[in-house]
Enzyme design. Structure first.
Site, PDB file in Angstrom:
ATOM      1  N   CYS A  65     -83.556  24.148 -25.973  1.00  0.00           N
ATOM      2  CA  CYS A  65     -83.694  23.116 -24.943  1.00  0.00           C
ATOM      3  C   CYS A  65     -82.354  23.000 -24.239  1.00  0.00           C
ATOM      4  O   CYS A  65     -81.441  23.786 -24.498  1.00  0.00           O
ATOM      5  CB  CYS A  65     -84.170  21.782 -25.519  1.00  0.00           C
ATOM      6  SG  CYS A  65     -82.964  20.847 -26.486  1.00  0.00           S
ATOM      7  N   HIS A  98     -73.434  28.543 -45.016  1.00  0.00           N
ATOM      8  CA  HIS A  98     -73.201  27.325 -45.807  1.00  0.00           C
ATOM      9  C   HIS A  98     -74.399  26.382 -45.861  1.00  0.00           C
ATOM     10  O   HIS A  98     -74.527  25.623 -46.821  1.00  0.00           O
ATOM     11  CB  HIS A  98     -72.013  26.545 -45.247  1.00  0.00           C
ATOM     12  CG  HIS A  98     -70.713  27.248 -45.443  1.00  0.00           C
ATOM     13  ND1 HIS A  98     -69.531  26.733 -44.980  1.00  0.00           N
ATOM     14  CD2 HIS A  98     -70.400  28.425 -46.050  1.00  0.00           C
ATOM     15  CE1 HIS A  98     -68.536  27.562 -45.291  1.00  0.00           C
ATOM     16  NE2 HIS A  98     -69.046  28.598 -45.928  1.00  0.00           N
TER      17      HIS A  98
END
Length: 144
Positions: A65, A98
């Protein structure tokens, strides 16, 4: 590999370029995004992608978006979705390494088209590091 992709009007051009790249790699795509530039409501295109990821119908999701924020906030309402907002390759690497993100959210108004394709390459090629990061991920869901 199978990927679900969704976008609003700000991400249409990016979606087509990303789909072209993914198809060149033999990746199966579920396209839930708009194909037009007319204004639409991004949640209508986020929910099917997030649901496919949540239900493990696909390996990953891609959402696009204008700012990336709306699609990320919507997708992260799903318990087993970890949607990361990425605007550089380095952020993309850390989002997978991570955070074990399973959806990448791209801000079309703040990244170039070549950057977006590079981020997709990075997202798909980076493995989750696990270890101490898994303990943190286990603490994320609050839904029952």
């Amino acid at each position: 590999m199978k990927i679900a992709i969704g976008n609003d009007h700000a991400g249409t051009e990016y979606k087509f370029a990303i789909i072209e790249y993914l198809k060149s790699k033999g990746i199966e795509i579920s396209n839930y995004g708009t194909n037009e530039d007319s204004s639409v409501d991004y949640p209508d295109f986020v929910h099917p992608v997030a649901k496919d990821v949540e239900d493990k119908n696909v390996d990953y999701g891609i959402l696009i978006c204008g700012s990336g924020n709306g699609v990320a906030m919507t997708a992260n309402k799903y318990k087993n979705v970890r949607a990361g907002l990425c605007w550089t390759k380095e952020i993309t690497t850390l989002t997978r390494l991570h955070n074990n993100a399973n959806i990448i959210c791209i801000p079309a108004r703040f990244t170039s088209l070549p950057q977006a394709v590079e981020m997709i390459k990075t997202f798909l090629s980076t493995e989750f590091e696990g270890g101490r990061h898994q303990n943190r991920i286990n603490k994320i869901p609050m839904c029952i």
